[in-house]
Each structure stands twice: as C-alpha cells, then as structure tokens.
Design a protein around this motif. Sequence first.
Motif, mmCIF file in Angstrom:
data_model
loop_
_atom_site.group_PDB
_atom_site.id
_atom_site.type_symbol
_atom_site.label_atom_id
_atom_site.label_comp_id
_atom_site.label_asym_id
_atom_site.label_seq_id
_atom_site.Cartn_x
_atom_site.Cartn_y
_atom_site.Cartn_z
ATOM 1 N N LEU A 173 0.812 -1.211 0.000
ATOM 2 C CA LEU A 173 0.000 0.000 0.000
ATOM 3 C C LEU A 173 0.845 1.261 0.000
ATOM 4 N N ASP A 174 2.002 1.215 0.674
ATOM 5 C CA ASP A 174 2.765 2.453 0.784
ATOM 6 C C ASP A 174 4.264 2.298 0.565
ATOM 7 N N LYS A 175 4.841 1.087 0.772
ATOM 8 C CA LYS A 175 6.291 0.991 0.663
ATOM 9 C C LYS A 175 6.722 -0.408 0.264
ATOM 10 N N PRO A 176 6.745 -0.696 -1.034
ATOM 11 C CA PRO A 176 7.217 -2.021 -1.444
ATOM 12 C C PRO A 176 8.712 -2.218 -1.213
ATOM 13 N N PHE A 177 9.458 -1.107 -1.059
ATOM 14 C CA PHE A 177 10.905 -1.213 -0.856
ATOM 15 C C PHE A 177 11.173 -1.435 0.630
ATOM 16 N N VAL A 178 10.757 -2.598 1.112
ATOM 17 C CA VAL A 178 10.783 -2.889 2.541
ATOM 18 C C VAL A 178 12.217 -2.840 3.076
ATOM 19 N N GLY A 179 12.326 -2.340 4.300
ATOM 20 C CA GLY A 179 13.624 -2.333 4.959
ATOM 21 C C GLY A 179 14.535 -1.199 4.569
ATOM 22 N N SER A 180 14.069 -0.277 3.713
ATOM 23 C CA SER A 180 14.927 0.803 3.228
ATOM 24 C C SER A 180 14.857 2.047 4.082
ATOM 25 N N GLY A 181 14.044 2.032 5.126
ATOM 26 C CA GLY A 181 13.970 3.170 6.016
ATOM 27 C C GLY A 181 12.760 4.028 5.764
ATOM 28 N N LEU A 185 10.257 13.093 1.671
ATOM 29 C CA LEU A 185 9.177 13.909 1.111
ATOM 30 C C LEU A 185 7.835 13.197 1.108
ATOM 31 N N GLY A 186 7.769 12.026 1.724
ATOM 32 C CA GLY A 186 6.487 11.367 1.935
ATOM 33 C C GLY A 186 5.791 10.872 0.700
ATOM 34 N N LYS A 187 6.493 10.658 -0.407
ATOM 35 C CA LYS A 187 5.795 10.241 -1.611
ATOM 36 C C LYS A 187 6.755 9.629 -2.614
ATOM 37 N N VAL A 188 6.164 8.881 -3.552
ATOM 38 C CA VAL A 188 6.887 8.405 -4.724
ATOM 39 C C VAL A 188 6.604 9.397 -5.851
ATOM 40 N N VAL A 189 7.631 9.764 -6.598
ATOM 41 C CA VAL A 189 7.505 10.793 -7.628
ATOM 42 C C VAL A 189 7.679 10.157 -8.998
ATOM 43 N N ARG A 236 26.400 1.449 -4.628
ATOM 44 C CA ARG A 236 25.986 0.136 -5.121
ATOM 45 C C ARG A 236 24.778 0.311 -6.017
ATOM 46 N N ALA A 237 24.937 -0.062 -7.267
ATOM 47 C CA ALA A 237 23.857 0.067 -8.247
ATOM 48 C C ALA A 237 23.510 -1.320 -8.766
ATOM 49 N N ARG A 238 22.233 -1.672 -8.677
ATOM 50 C CA ARG A 238 21.815 -3.007 -9.086
ATOM 51 C C ARG A 238 20.348 -2.981 -9.491
ATOM 52 N N ASN A 239 20.035 -3.660 -10.595
ATOM 53 C CA ASN A 239 18.642 -3.872 -10.956
ATOM 54 C C ASN A 239 18.083 -5.000 -10.093
ATOM 55 N N ARG A 240 16.930 -4.751 -9.500
ATOM 56 C CA ARG A 240 16.349 -5.751 -8.597
ATOM 57 C C ARG A 240 14.861 -5.863 -8.877
ATOM 58 N N LEU A 241 14.385 -7.085 -8.951
ATOM 59 C CA LEU A 241 12.961 -7.340 -9.178
ATOM 60 C C LEU A 241 12.253 -7.385 -7.829
ATOM 61 N N TYR A 242 11.248 -6.526 -7.661
ATOM 62 C CA TYR A 242 10.436 -6.511 -6.450
ATOM 63 C C TYR A 242 9.122 -7.221 -6.741
ATOM 64 N N VAL A 243 8.812 -8.197 -5.884
ATOM 65 C CA VAL A 243 7.664 -9.071 -6.118
ATOM 66 C C VAL A 243 6.749 -9.047 -4.901
ATOM 67 N N LEU A 244 5.472 -8.875 -5.115
ATOM 68 C CA LEU A 244 4.508 -8.964 -4.020
ATOM 69 C C LEU A 244 4.581 -10.349 -3.396
ATOM 70 N N GLY A 245 4.653 -10.398 -2.061
ATOM 71 C CA GLY A 245 4.899 -11.657 -1.372
ATOM 72 C C GLY A 245 3.943 -12.778 -1.723
ATOM 73 N N SER A 246 2.652 -12.478 -1.863
ATOM 74 C CA SER A 246 1.671 -13.519 -2.170
ATOM 75 C C SER A 246 1.717 -13.944 -3.629
ATOM 76 N N HIS A 247 2.510 -13.231 -4.463
ATOM 77 C CA HIS A 247 2.653 -13.593 -5.876
ATOM 78 C C HIS A 247 3.988 -14.283 -6.155
ATOM 79 N N ALA A 248 4.825 -14.417 -5.128
ATOM 80 C CA ALA A 248 6.173 -14.950 -5.338
ATOM 81 C C ALA A 248 6.150 -16.364 -5.896
ATOM 82 N N TYR A 249 5.145 -17.159 -5.500
ATOM 83 C CA TYR A 249 5.101 -18.550 -5.948
ATOM 84 C C TYR A 249 4.886 -18.664 -7.450
ATOM 85 N N LEU A 250 4.441 -17.570 -8.087
ATOM 86 C CA LEU A 250 4.230 -17.597 -9.529
ATOM 87 C C LEU A 250 5.538 -17.674 -10.306
ATOM 88 N N LEU A 251 6.642 -17.362 -9.637
ATOM 89 C CA LEU A 251 7.965 -17.465 -10.257
ATOM 90 C C LEU A 251 8.669 -18.710 -9.718
#
Length: 499
Positions: A173-181, A185-189, A236-251
């Motif tokens: 709902l608000d922060k898929p980048f879990v654990g990043s702090g 500015l309170g928003k995604v731009v 550190r620059a890296r491409n990373r795939l973010y997956v909704l936890g309940s959809h992870a089994y689809l991969l």
Amino acid sequence: MVGRALPSLPQYRKDGVTRRLCASVHLDDDLAAEADRELTGDRLDAIGLTLGINFVALARHARVAVRRREALDRQLAALGALLVIALFALLWGLTGGHATVVQAGFYSLVGVLVISWWLVHHAESRARSAAQKVLHGQEKTEELAPPVEPEAEAWLNDLKRANVLPYADQAALDKPFVGSGHIQLGKVVVWQPIDVSKPAAAPGGGTQSMVPFDAIDLHTYVAREMEKISGLDGLRARNRLYVLGSHAYLLPDLVPDRTRRPRAQIPKPLVQAGLQRPGAAMRTHLCLERVSEGGRMVVSMYARAILNRPSLSWEVAVYAIPPLHGRFHVVDRLPVAPFARWRSLVAYATLRLWPELSGAPKRINERGRRRRRSARFLRKLRRDITKQHVIYDYGAPDSLRERYGDWDQAGHNELADAADFLNRLQQGVLTATERFLKDHKIDTSSFDKAQQIITQTYNINNVNGPSNIGHGGTINNPGGPQGSGPPGPQGGGQPPARP
C-alpha cells in the motif's frame, strides 16, 4: 594545490555497524535470540536486504551468544534443583534435630550459591570480552566466531547480491521497498515525461539517425555510470525485481519449493523482463544504495524507467535509514581498567544471582514452547500449502538495519551527508539520462525543459532548506503530503508477529 600531501585523519571502520551489532548480541540475550531466529531459523518468508551489514558474521555471533545463554540456563536449572534439595535437607535437619543433616544442608546451600554466582560472573565476563574483542579487534568479524549451518550461510551470502526481493503484502500500500527506512518527502515521484521520438540535429544541418534503445539499455547505462557521475565512491547500483509476497510462488525460479523460503537470486533475464514488461505485482527497479562512513546512515534511491513511446519518464522514490539506536552503544561504556572491570563484574553477578538462578527453568521452558509453537505453525502451514494449495505471503516485512535505526542518533554531519547523497543521486540520474539520450542521437530539448520541473532538493532535518525530515522523522514538506517518522525508539517499529 592538486596532489598536496596531508596527514591522514582517523576514519570510521567500514564494518563499524556490523561490529557494533555483533558486539551487542553478546550483551543482549533478547537481541541475540532475535537475530538468530531471523537469520538462521526455519522460515518461509524472505528477510530484508543486508544494507551494509555482514549477515554471516552477525549470524555466527548471535549463535555463540544464544548457545552461551542456553548452557548457562541449563547449569543454573540443575543447580536450582540442588538448591531446593539442600534447602529441604536443612529444614528437615532443623526440625528433626539432626545436626549432621543441618551441617550438610547448610554447606550444600552455600556451595550451590557460590557455584551459581561464579557461573553468572564467568558467563558475563566471557560475553563482555567477546563484545570488546569484536568491536576493537583487527580480525575479520566473521572469523571471531564459528560458522553456522552451511545452507544458512550460503543463503545469507546470496543475499548480499540479491537481485530479487519479495515484499510483504501489507507493504504494497505504501512501501514495497521494505527495509529501506523512511521515505523522503512522503511520496513516490514520477518525473516529467521526456519526448524521445525526435532525432538530434546533425552538425551540418538535418538530423542524425537515432540509435534504438529500450528500458533495459537505459537502466544498464545508468547503473554503470552512476558512481562516476555522482562522485559517490562505493555506490551500489543493481537492478532488482520486487515481487509482491503472495505472488512470489508464480515465479518457480524464485520459489522452486513452496514449502521453503524464496531464493535471493534469480536468472538475470527475469530481472530484465520486469523492466520490459512488468508482471503481476512484479517490477524491476534500479536500486542505488549508498552507505555512509562507518555505515552510520544508509540512503537509497529506487528508479524505474517508464518507456511508453514517444515519451520517457522515471518513477523515483528515495529513502534513508538513521544510525543505530543507543542500545548498541552499551559496549562503549563497559569498564576496561582491571579493578573497575573486576568490581563491575562482581556487582553484576551479585545483583543478578537470584534472578538468573530462579528464572532459568522459566527461560528454558519459554524457549522450548516458542520452538514447538514455531514448528507446529510451519508443519501446518506446509501441509496447507501442499494439500490445500494455500497461497502464502513470502514477503519480507522489513530489515534488521531499518528496525534498529533511530533518528535521534543522527547528528548534523550524518544528516548533511544524507541530504548530499540524495541530491547527488537525483542529479546523477538526470545527468546519466541526458548523456544516454545524446549517445543515442536523440534531441534533448524536451529533456532540458523537463529537468527544470524535475529538480527537487532533498534536505534532511532542516539542513539547507525548508523541505525536510524533522525531529523524529516527521516530514515538513510545504505544499506536499505529510508523513510520519519511524515509530518508537527503534525507528522501524516491530514487524508482524510470526510464530
């Protein structure tokens, strides 16, 4: 004068946060148990990114601390049983007038108390010595403790270079980048769209032939050039795939066995596919992470190129994690002078003797109940997944580094550095995008107009500007949405309870 010779000032250790965490688990039993369960326990959900922490070293030291506590409790529980027997013998001797029994009971009672006192004293002395050796030693942190299970260490090593991360459903709902702090500015731009359909003008007149490109090419270029463009050494620059936890089994490459935890690395083409054509709650982001001196602060930018021709735009979110909570500085206050250390240990053992001795059976039973409860939960869950095809949320709720952060520990220097990092990251993405478009013979007039709208200065805790994170993480952003900072003294709050 370029190249002038200057003396070297003392520097923070690059592994400072890792050492402080590893030292703290020796002094805090609850912290050691939490880290041991988090990093090496049987689980189905992912854990957050390392973010400058050597998880292998932390897992090893947490295991040493947990085993030391368990051994002490077993010894104290046995001595507690002997204490009860000695006390009954003493009372029986006193009521029956048996002087020999009274004498034997009294000496047994004293002996049990003395041995218990010594065990408490010895365990605390070992814990303090281990903590101080970890914090101040020159050896590598992971070499100061024996390894844990090979499969656990292999998974933690893979996590250092994770190119995929399932995030907990509640974070969607608000922060898929879990654990990043805490998000700045309170928003995604989503930045102003850039027209990429017009070819650049040729020097002699006319236009040049545009070089075809896709979002993968742009991400690859920015990742490769960002450290040099931004001037942030160690970025550190890296491409990373973010997956909704309940959809992870689809991969299947992410969750090959639905009754086991997900992998930390998947084939590169799957990560690229999340750029070219995002899947169901699966998107690839360019993750730019900069850990400050000594690991005190972590700033991150997550950018995703949205290429819907004829326009290009960037989705951008920036986060920051503050320094460790004050509880991790207890090791700095331990006495080191011989007499002061001796007096402190004597006082500790004396004050803690009865709580340690009387509470040992309860602690043993509580650990056993927790393990049995967790084992029952996992057995039932695995049975439901296998037989009932239950969909499980494999996502990580947060990270250890985020959980232990505290904005009250961030001084002026750390806040200024973090603001500088974020501004450099933003400008670096813009500069890299401009150079990429020029290399591909694309007219940048649209980019020049968009850049005037895009540029946003990130200022933290009233450092150099009005848009800032205030005391405790509260966002002050005139004209923008409000947000709240990390709750509680540990910054990130507590993750959802999992048996």
